[in-house]
Design a protein around this motif. Structure first.
Motif, short mmCIF file in Angstrom:
data_model
loop_
_atom_site.label_atom_id
_atom_site.label_comp_id
_atom_site.label_asym_id
_atom_site.label_seq_id
_atom_site.Cartn_x
_atom_site.Cartn_y
_atom_site.Cartn_z
N UNK A 97 37.69 1.06 39.12
CA UNK A 97 37.25 1.20 40.52
C UNK A 97 38.35 0.85 41.51
N UNK A 98 39.20 -0.13 41.18
CA UNK A 98 40.27 -0.52 42.10
C UNK A 98 41.30 0.59 42.25
N UNK A 99 41.45 1.41 41.24
CA UNK A 99 42.39 2.53 41.31
C UNK A 99 41.92 3.56 42.34
N UNK A 100 40.60 3.79 42.41
CA UNK A 100 40.07 4.81 43.30
C UNK A 100 39.68 4.27 44.67
N UNK A 101 39.33 2.99 44.76
CA UNK A 101 38.94 2.39 46.04
C UNK A 101 40.08 1.49 46.49
N UNK A 102 40.83 1.94 47.45
CA UNK A 102 42.05 1.24 47.87
C UNK A 102 41.79 0.08 48.83
N UNK B 241 31.58 -2.79 46.93
CA UNK B 241 31.15 -1.90 45.85
C UNK B 241 30.85 -2.66 44.57
N UNK B 242 31.63 -3.70 44.29
CA UNK B 242 31.44 -4.44 43.04
C UNK B 242 30.30 -5.46 43.13
N UNK B 243 30.00 -5.97 44.31
CA UNK B 243 28.95 -6.99 44.42
C UNK B 243 27.59 -6.43 44.78
#
Length: 109
Positions: free
Chosen positions: A6-11, A19-21
């Motif tokens: 997810x970190x690769x696509x959400x800068x 998004x993660x929480x």
């Protein structure tokens, strides 16, 4: 490693955090239906609620319970124990075993 994709696509770090929480917030809804521990309820003197929890568990496990579940002598003894020993911060370092657990948790945190 779960965060890498997810970190690769959400800068944006703010959007990534959101998004993660956000999915975890739905888990808090389930706390409404989780009963408190019977041991905790007994230790704070809520015998009626503890009896309901224990009865429900016994029904699920198809177990027989004694009647009455909490005798008057038991409740008086628990109340005496509760009044006799009030927990303090010193209890965390009083015994060697508890001292090691406390030190361990301090380093972990």
């Amino acid at each position: 490693m779960f965060l890498a994709l997810p970190a690769y696509y959400i800068r944006s770090w703010r959007l990534l955090t959101l998004t993660m929480t956000l999915p975890l917030l739905f888990l808090f809804i389930f706390f409404i239906w989780l009963p408190e521990s019977a041991r905790w309820l007994i230790s704070v003197g809520k015998y009626d609620k503890a009896e309901k929890v224990i009865t429900k568990v016994a029904e699920v496990n198809k177990a027989e319970l004694q009647k009455p579940l909490f005798t008057k002598e038991f409740m008086v003894e628990q109340e005496r124990i509760r009044k006799e020993h009030r927990p303090t911060g010193l209890d965390l370092i009083r015994t060697p075993r508890m001292r090691m657990r406390t030190i361990n948790l301090v380093f972990i945190w």
